[in-house]
Design an enzyme around this catalytic site. Structure first.
Site, PDB file in Angstrom:
ATOM      1  NE  ARG A 290     -23.869 -13.855  32.832  1.00 32.96           N
ATOM      2  CZ  ARG A 290     -22.934 -13.742  33.784  1.00 32.96           C
ATOM      3  NH1 ARG A 290     -23.061 -12.809  34.706  1.00 32.96           N
ATOM      4  NH2 ARG A 290     -21.902 -14.552  33.814  1.00 32.96           N
TER       5      ARG A 290
ATOM      6  CB  SER B 158     -40.665   0.117  35.753  1.00 32.08           C
ATOM      7  OG  SER B 158     -40.120   1.323  35.261  1.00 32.08           O
TER       8      SER B 158
ATOM      9  NE  ARG C 112     -26.290 -15.570  44.739  1.00 35.25           N
ATOM     10  CZ  ARG C 112     -25.480 -14.525  44.753  1.00 35.25           C
ATOM     11  NH1 ARG C 112     -25.041 -14.044  45.898  1.00 35.25           N
ATOM     12  NH2 ARG C 112     -25.083 -13.972  43.617  1.00 35.25           N
TER      13      ARG C 112
END
Length: 238
Positions: free
Chosen positions: A81, A89, A167
């Site tokens: 975040r 989109s 990650r």
């Protein structure tokens, strides 16, 4: 998957070193920056990071273009975040062409690959038919997590360290792990001091995963090959 470092703070190593020095000096960061060599920057960053004073590396920012990845990956990515994201989109961009990620485990199995391809074809056929009668923003509900997407992201060096720690780990899901290693290679080119020891937790000591450790630590400082990046995790990390 295409990972490109679009932009970054100019002289990120020296900027962060000057910021760190300014905490202990009568001089301002302007004079300290001008007098900071790579050798001094390395010594200073190593010192303050080793002390846990990580706020000083937040002054360096890095912006990436991530292209041709799955929606499954980006759902994981935005859990980080402390970052800025701008994603393609599906409301405004037509998804008429079937474009999706094929997981390597499915690609290696003929029956699984054929079943997967049929599911993708069916999903896009339904999307194209629905898009004729309803808005694209509603037709997109039938599209799968595998659907290709592009996303632009910006993180500071501190968050990138945290991101790589989690990650780049073998237990991370294969696609985001591959992206993380590619991002690490990019930032090491422009900020070798800041990211000298960045990477999976096993590079800096015992595996932080504890009982969930994969038991196969990466060789410290050596970025894995593409084949290694594609090795699937037995116990995925959420």
């Amino acid at each position: 998957m295409k990972v490109t470092l679009l932009n970054h703070t100019k002289n990120p190593d020296r900027i962060c070193a000057a910021a760190a020095q300014s905490c202990y000096s009568e001089l301002g960061a302007t004079d300290l920056f001008e007098g900071t060599t790579d050798e001094r920057a390395k010594k200073m960053i190593k010192k303050v990071v080793g002390m846990g004073h990580l706020s000083v590396v937040e002054h360096a920012h890095f912006t990436f273009s991530i292209e041709g990845v799955s929606r499954s990956l980006t759902h994981q990515l935005v859990r980080h975040r402390i970052a800025s994201y701008s994603q393609q989109s599906q409301r405004y961009v037509g998804m008429d062409k079937a474009s999706y990620v094929l997981p390597p485990s499915i690609g290696r199995d003929k029956d699984a690959r054929e079943r997967y391809a049929k599911a993708m074809d069916d999903a896009w056929r339904a999307y194209r038919e629905l898009a004729k009668v309803v808005p694209k923003e509603d037709a997109r509900y039938v599209l799968p997590n595998a659907c290709h997407t592009n996303i632009t992201l910006t993180m500071n060096a501190r968050e990138l360290w945290h991101f790589f720690n989690l990650r780049c780990c073998r237990r991370a899901q294969w696609e985001i792990r591959m992206m993380a290693w590619k991002m690490l290679a990019e930032v090491q080119e422009v900020a070798p001091i800041l990211f000298e020891n960045a990477g999976p937790g096993c590079w800096r000591g015992p595996c932080p995963e504890g009982e969930y450790s994969c038991g196969r630590p990466y060789k410290k400082g050596v970025l894995p090959s593409e084949d290694e990046m594609l090795v699937e995790s037995q116990k995925p990390k959420e």
